[in-house]
Scaffold this active site. Structure first.
Site, mmCIF file in Angstrom:
data_model
loop_
_atom_site.group_PDB
_atom_site.id
_atom_site.type_symbol
_atom_site.label_atom_id
_atom_site.label_comp_id
_atom_site.label_asym_id
_atom_site.label_seq_id
_atom_site.Cartn_x
_atom_site.Cartn_y
_atom_site.Cartn_z
ATOM 1 N NE ARG A 13 -37.827 15.928 -25.067
ATOM 2 C CZ ARG A 13 -38.717 16.536 -25.803
ATOM 3 N NH1 ARG A 13 -38.275 17.037 -27.003
ATOM 4 N NH2 ARG A 13 -40.129 16.694 -25.189
ATOM 5 C CB SER A 108 -26.347 22.257 -8.580
ATOM 6 O OG SER A 108 -27.079 22.707 -7.386
ATOM 7 C CB SER A 109 -25.206 27.154 -6.137
ATOM 8 O OG SER A 109 -26.829 26.851 -5.931
ATOM 9 C CB CYS A 110 -27.233 22.076 -3.730
ATOM 10 S SG CYS A 110 -26.903 20.771 -5.040
ATOM 11 C CE1 TYR A 137 -28.992 17.070 -9.211
ATOM 12 C CE2 TYR A 137 -28.725 19.333 -7.756
ATOM 13 C CZ TYR A 137 -28.914 18.704 -8.960
ATOM 14 O OH TYR A 137 -28.609 19.233 -10.170
ATOM 15 C CE LYS A 141 -25.838 17.546 -11.080
ATOM 16 N NZ LYS A 141 -25.646 17.573 -12.613
ATOM 17 C CB THR A 165 -26.486 30.746 -8.989
ATOM 18 O OG1 THR A 165 -27.222 31.051 -7.701
ATOM 19 C CG2 THR A 165 -26.807 31.838 -9.962
ATOM 20 C CG HIS A 180 -35.710 24.503 -8.885
ATOM 21 N ND1 HIS A 180 -35.437 23.823 -10.078
ATOM 22 C CD2 HIS A 180 -34.710 24.090 -7.977
ATOM 23 C CE1 HIS A 180 -34.338 22.870 -9.924
ATOM 24 N NE2 HIS A 180 -33.974 23.000 -8.725
ATOM 25 N NE ARG A 210 -32.266 29.236 -1.678
ATOM 26 C CZ ARG A 210 -32.167 29.312 -0.316
ATOM 27 N NH1 ARG A 210 -31.246 30.265 0.123
ATOM 28 N NH2 ARG A 210 -32.374 28.393 0.305
#
Length: 320
Positions: A13, A108-110, A137, A141, A165, A180, A210
């Protein structure tokens, strides 16, 4: 994968999960298993074990996660690390115990250091300190990546990882406290246009750079990786092109048709100075993103207009 293979998409979802379900169906995969969070709490070890024992999926896409922007990441730090670790531990371990043929974990890119060399390569993982605002976070990941690697090393599990990304697209989160930057800008500019507001405020000074990937491109890349990649190393998924937040805001402003001014609140955090993915590994495998940024923003603004009441209410719009 066979068209008849049973594929469990965790997080169907959400923006990513719903896009993956759409892509699988578009490619002829019909045996797709999903559960709402109200039906299956992935943080609950016993519940996840019972689900896997009952369904016995052949393939698993782990797109379920607790996600948000700078404010959410920095405010709900304990929840972001706890919930994401719990989800990953339960789904990955039960995939191993129940003989899942292949699992795709989405990160995630983080995960990359705040001051990682640009563009960020997969080899830059764990080479420096993380961005403080989303460190919990990011650590969760990174743990997911390492879980997949560990089960592969010890048990030979075909568990792969992909690191997208910054994403945008249908079924995004438009809550201004938790969203975001791109969906937040779309909502801000749209409401300013409707209300005749003279200016729209942007957090930071507009200089951070970004990269943005339409979620439909990510979904296509995920199915591609499930079909074509069995390696231990995780794979960056992006466009390889970035823009400044100011340039992004100006593009959204044009697409929405807002005619006022931009103001920048430099008292607010910029976040990481630049986050650009190096996507050579994915390109070498044979996949490249197709949707350009302006085209993608036009598509997603139309989707926002079509589903605005539900998005503002915080409801998910999941294509059947």
């Amino acid at each position: 994968m066979l068209k008849t293979s049973k594929i469990y998409v965790a997080g169907h979802r959400g923006m990513v999960g719903s896009a993956i379900v759409r892509q699988l169906k578009a490619q002829g995969y019909e045996n797709i298993v999903v559960r709402r969070s109200s039906e299956l709490d992935l943080r609950n070890q016993a519940a996840v074990a019972a689900f896997f024992e009952e369904e016995k999926p052949d393939y698993v896409v782990l797109a379920a996660a607790k996600v948000g922007g700078i404010v959410a990441n920095n405010t709900y730090r304990a929840e972001f690390i706890h919930d994401n670790l719990a989800i990953e531990l339960n789904v990955i371990h039960q995939s191993h115990l129940n003989g899942v043929k292949k699992l795709l974990f989405l990160g995630s890119s983080c995960i990359y250091p705040k001051f990682a060399p640009q563009p960020m390569e997969e080899t830059h993982l764990l080479t420096g300190s993380l961005e403080p605002t989303n460190e919990p976070y990011a650590i969760a990941k990174i743990a997911g990546i390492k879980l997949c690697e560990a089960y592969r090393d010890q048990y030979g599990s075909n568990f792969i990882s992909a690191m997208p990304t910054n994403l945008y697209g249908p079924n995004d989160n438009y809550d201004l406290k938790k969203s975001h930057v791109l969906p937040a800008l779309i909502r801000k500019f749209h409401e300013a246009k409707i209300n005749g507001t003279p200016s729209v405020e942007i957090w930071g000074d507009g200089s951070p750079m970004r990269e943005f990937l339409h979620v439909d491109d990510l979904a296509e890349a995920c199915v591609f990786l499930l079909d074509n990649y069995d390696g231990k190393d995780f794979v960056n998924v992006g466009t390889g092109v970035d823009v400044t937040i100011k340039e992004l805001a100006e593009t959204v402003k044009e697409v929405v048709g807002f005619e006022g001014e931009l103001t920048f609140d430099t008292s607010k955090p910029n976040g990481t100075p630049r986050k650009l993915m190096k996507v050579d590994r994915l390109k070498d495998l044979g996949y490249e993103a197709k949707i350009g940024l302006r085209q993608g923003i036009e598509m997603v603004y139309q989707d926002f207009l079509d589903n605005m009441d539900k998005y503002i209410a915080g409801e998910r719009v999941v294509a059947s």
